[in-house]
Design a protein around this motif. Structure first.
Motif, PDB file in Angstrom:
ATOM      1  N   ALA A   1       0.816  -1.210   0.000  1.00  8.41           N
ATOM      2  CA  ALA A   1       0.000   0.000   0.000  1.00  8.41           C
ATOM      3  C   ALA A   1       0.849   1.260   0.000  1.00  8.41           C
ATOM      4  O   ALA A   1       0.318   2.361  -0.010  1.00  8.41           O
ATOM      5  CB  ALA A   1      -0.945   0.003   1.200  1.00  8.41           C
ATOM      6  N   GLY A  22       2.739   4.301  -1.183  1.00 13.34           N
ATOM      7  CA  GLY A  22       2.740   5.111  -2.393  1.00 13.34           C
ATOM      8  C   GLY A  22       1.461   4.971  -3.202  1.00 13.34           C
ATOM      9  O   GLY A  22       0.636   4.106  -2.962  1.00 13.34           O
ATOM     10  N   PRO A  23       1.312   5.854  -4.180  1.00 12.28           N
ATOM     11  CA  PRO A  23       0.125   5.803  -5.035  1.00 12.28           C
ATOM     12  C   PRO A  23       0.171   4.603  -5.985  1.00 12.28           C
ATOM     13  O   PRO A  23       1.239   4.087  -6.291  1.00 12.28           O
ATOM     14  CB  PRO A  23       0.194   7.123  -5.806  1.00 12.28           C
ATOM     15  CG  PRO A  23       1.644   7.476  -5.823  1.00 12.28           C
ATOM     16  CD  PRO A  23       2.213   6.950  -4.532  1.00 12.28           C
ATOM     17  N   ARG A  24      -0.998   4.214  -6.446  1.00  7.71           N
ATOM     18  CA  ARG A  24      -1.086   3.092  -7.387  1.00  7.71           C
ATOM     19  C   ARG A  24      -0.545   3.561  -8.739  1.00  7.71           C
ATOM     20  O   ARG A  24      -0.963   4.596  -9.259  1.00  7.71           O
ATOM     21  CB  ARG A  24      -2.542   2.650  -7.524  1.00  7.71           C
ATOM     22  CG  ARG A  24      -2.722   1.485  -8.469  1.00  7.71           C
ATOM     23  CD  ARG A  24      -4.142   0.958  -8.549  1.00  7.71           C
ATOM     24  NE  ARG A  24      -5.139   1.982  -8.680  1.00  7.71           N
ATOM     25  CZ  ARG A  24      -6.092   2.236  -7.770  1.00  7.71           C
ATOM     26  NH1 ARG A  24      -6.177   1.522  -6.689  1.00  7.71           N
ATOM     27  NH2 ARG A  24      -6.961   3.196  -7.949  1.00  7.71           N
ATOM     28  N   PRO A  25       0.379   2.795  -9.329  1.00  6.03           N
ATOM     29  CA  PRO A  25       0.924   3.170 -10.639  1.00  6.03           C
ATOM     30  C   PRO A  25      -0.176   3.175 -11.713  1.00  6.03           C
ATOM     31  O   PRO A  25      -1.110   2.380 -11.662  1.00  6.03           O
ATOM     32  CB  PRO A  25       1.956   2.088 -10.941  1.00  6.03           C
ATOM     33  CG  PRO A  25       2.205   1.383  -9.666  1.00  6.03           C
ATOM     34  CD  PRO A  25       0.998   1.583  -8.813  1.00  6.03           C
ATOM     35  N   ARG A  26      -0.020   4.061 -12.672  1.00  7.86           N
ATOM     36  CA  ARG A  26      -0.997   4.130 -13.767  1.00  7.86           C
ATOM     37  C   ARG A  26      -1.073   2.821 -14.534  1.00  7.86           C
ATOM     38  O   ARG A  26      -2.142   2.420 -14.965  1.00  7.86           O
ATOM     39  CB  ARG A  26      -0.634   5.248 -14.735  1.00  7.86           C
ATOM     40  CG  ARG A  26      -0.937   6.603 -14.227  1.00  7.86           C
ATOM     41  CD  ARG A  26      -0.719   7.622 -15.313  1.00  7.86           C
ATOM     42  NE  ARG A  26      -0.767   8.950 -14.741  1.00  7.86           N
ATOM     43  CZ  ARG A  26      -0.314  10.023 -15.329  1.00  7.86           C
ATOM     44  NH1 ARG A  26       0.225   9.925 -16.519  1.00  7.86           N
ATOM     45  NH2 ARG A  26      -0.402  11.185 -14.755  1.00  7.86           N
ATOM     46  N   THR A  35      -3.406   0.553 -12.838  1.00  8.97           N
ATOM     47  CA  THR A  35      -4.784   1.012 -13.029  1.00  8.97           C
ATOM     48  C   THR A  35      -5.272   0.686 -14.445  1.00  8.97           C
ATOM     49  O   THR A  35      -6.385   0.202 -14.624  1.00  8.97           O
ATOM     50  CB  THR A  35      -4.891   2.525 -12.780  1.00  8.97           C
ATOM     51  OG1 THR A  35      -4.415   2.807 -11.461  1.00  8.97           O
ATOM     52  CG2 THR A  35      -6.319   3.020 -12.925  1.00  8.97           C
ATOM     53  N   ARG A  49      -4.581  -3.678  -5.244  1.00  6.20           N
ATOM     54  CA  ARG A  49      -3.161  -4.023  -5.148  1.00  6.20           C
ATOM     55  C   ARG A  49      -2.928  -5.340  -4.420  1.00  6.20           C
ATOM     56  O   ARG A  49      -2.052  -5.471  -3.592  1.00  6.20           O
ATOM     57  CB  ARG A  49      -2.386  -2.881  -4.502  1.00  6.20           C
ATOM     58  CG  ARG A  49      -2.441  -1.621  -5.336  1.00  6.20           C
ATOM     59  CD  ARG A  49      -1.825  -0.465  -4.673  1.00  6.20           C
ATOM     60  NE  ARG A  49      -0.362  -0.576  -4.731  1.00  6.20           N
ATOM     61  CZ  ARG A  49       0.444   0.424  -4.416  1.00  6.20           C
ATOM     62  NH1 ARG A  49      -0.052   1.576  -4.034  1.00  6.20           N
ATOM     63  NH2 ARG A  49       1.742   0.265  -4.484  1.00  6.20           N
ATOM     64  N   ALA A  68       4.468  -2.828  -7.455  1.00  6.84           N
ATOM     65  CA  ALA A  68       3.277  -2.275  -6.806  1.00  6.84           C
ATOM     66  C   ALA A  68       2.420  -3.368  -6.177  1.00  6.84           C
ATOM     67  O   ALA A  68       1.750  -3.137  -5.166  1.00  6.84           O
ATOM     68  CB  ALA A  68       2.454  -1.478  -7.809  1.00  6.84           C
TER      69      ALA A  68
END
Length: 148
Positions: A13, A15-19, A22, A81, A136
Motif C-alpha cells: 500500500a 505510495g500511489p497506485r501506478p498508472r 490502473t 493491489r 506495486a
C-alpha cells in the motif's frame, strides 16, 4: 504461508497506485464487462428468439456470464493491489489471444472484434508483466527474499 510469500498490506500500500496497474485493471474489467454483455445478449436471444438449439444458446450465455467473473475479480484485486490478482489477469489475457486469432480467421464482422481483443490482450499483458506493476503488487522474483 510465510511472510515471504504473502506481502504485508503496508508493503503493497506504500505510495500511489501506478498508472500501469490502473490501466491493466481497467482493461481486465473491460473484458469482463464485454463477456457479461455477450453472455446476456446470447441468453436473451436464446430465450426470446428462435435459435437452432435453445438449450445450447442458454448454456452458452450462462457460461459467458460465469467466465466474466475471472477478469472482473482480477480487476478488483488489481485496483486493491492484491498480489494474487495478477495470475487470473494474465490467464485471462492468455485465453483471449486464441479467441482473437479465431475471430481474425472469420470472413465476417468478427474481424474488427478480433483486432480489438488482440490489442487489449497484448496491451494488458505488457502492463501486467511490467516491473513497476510487479513492485506495486509486492511480487518478488524467484530467489529474491527482499533481505539485504
Amino acid at each position: 504461508m510465510s511472510s515471504e510469500q504473502t506481502p504485508t498490506t503496508d508493503e503493497t500500500a506504500a505510495g500511489p497506485r501506478p498508472r500501469r496497474l490502473t490501466y491493466a485493471a481497467l482493461l481486465a474489467a473491460l473484458e469482463g464487462l464485454a463477456l457479461v454483455v455477450g453472455g446476456v445478449w446470447i441468453l436473451v436471444l436464446g430465450l426470446s428468439g428462435h435459435p437452432d438449439d435453445r438449450q445450447q444458446a442458454v448454456t452458452g450465455g450462462i457460461t459467458l456470464v460465469a467466465l466474466a467473473l475471472l477478469p472482473l475479480l482480477a480487476a478488483r484485486g488489481l485496483l486493491a493491489r492484491r498480489s494474487w490478482s495478477r495470475g487470473p489477469a494474465v490467464i485471462t489475457q492468455l485465453l483471449a489471444l486464441p479467441v482473437a486469432y479465431n475471430l481474425l480467421q472469420a470472413d465476417s464482422m468478427a474481424i474488427p472484434g478480433g483486432i480489438a481483443l488482440a490489442v487489449v490482450a497484448v496491451a494488458a499483458l505488457v502492463l501486467l508483466v511490467n516491473p513497476e506493476t510487479t513492485r506495486a503488487l509486492g511480487i518478488r522474483g524467484p530467489g529474491n527474499t527482499g533481505e539485504k
